[in-house]
Design an enzyme around this catalytic site. Structure first.
Site, short mmCIF file in Angstrom:
data_model
loop_
_atom_site.label_atom_id
_atom_site.label_comp_id
_atom_site.label_asym_id
_atom_site.label_seq_id
_atom_site.Cartn_x
_atom_site.Cartn_y
_atom_site.Cartn_z
CE1 TYR A 65 0.39 1.82 4.26
CE2 TYR A 65 0.86 -0.51 4.49
CZ TYR A 65 0.93 0.78 4.98
OH TYR A 65 1.54 1.03 6.19
CB CYS A 66 1.42 4.09 -1.67
SG CYS A 66 0.15 4.25 -2.94
NE ARG A 67 -2.08 11.74 0.36
CZ ARG A 67 -2.98 12.05 -0.57
NH1 ARG A 67 -2.96 11.47 -1.74
NH2 ARG A 67 -3.93 12.93 -0.31
N GLY A 69 -2.85 4.38 -3.47
CA GLY A 69 -2.93 3.17 -4.29
C GLY A 69 -2.20 3.24 -5.61
CB ILE A 94 -2.70 4.45 4.28
CG1 ILE A 94 -2.92 4.20 5.78
CG2 ILE A 94 -2.14 5.83 3.98
CD1 ILE A 94 -1.65 4.11 6.60
#
Length: 103
Positions: A65-67, A69, A94
């Protein structure tokens, strides 16, 4: 690579004994809050990021995951290219995550 909804990602993660959670945001973003048990490898580090990916155990499942997607989708594609078949992207990142976050 598979894009999974929040629900699918969380359910699959819980049921997977070979799971590794990977956060590909910057260290500063990671310090603002992360999903429990996540490891951080910054995708913006270019060749260093690729070197870190090459060290990963290809038999494991990676929940990435990242901020939002986008970076994690790129990371999953890079992982697939390195022979890591089980890379799962968290749709929405996230910022859409409904589960626990360590702050």
């Amino acid at each position: 690579m598979a894009d999974l909804s929040q629900k699918e990602w969380a359910e699959q993660l819980r049921a997977d004994e070979n799971a590794v959670i990977l956060d590909v945001r910057t260290p500063a973003e990671f310090q603002q809050g992360f999903i429990p048990d996540a490891s951080n490898i910054d995708i913006y580090r270019g060749q260093q990021f690729m070197a870190e990916l090459e060290k990963l155990d290809k038999s494991k499942s990676y929940y990435v995951y990242c901020r939002s997607g986008v970076r994690s989708r790129q990371a999953c594609a890079l992982m697939n290219g390195l022979g890591i078949e089980k890379a799962y992207n968290l749709e929405g990142g996230i910022i859409a995550w409904q589960g626990e976050v360590v702050r």
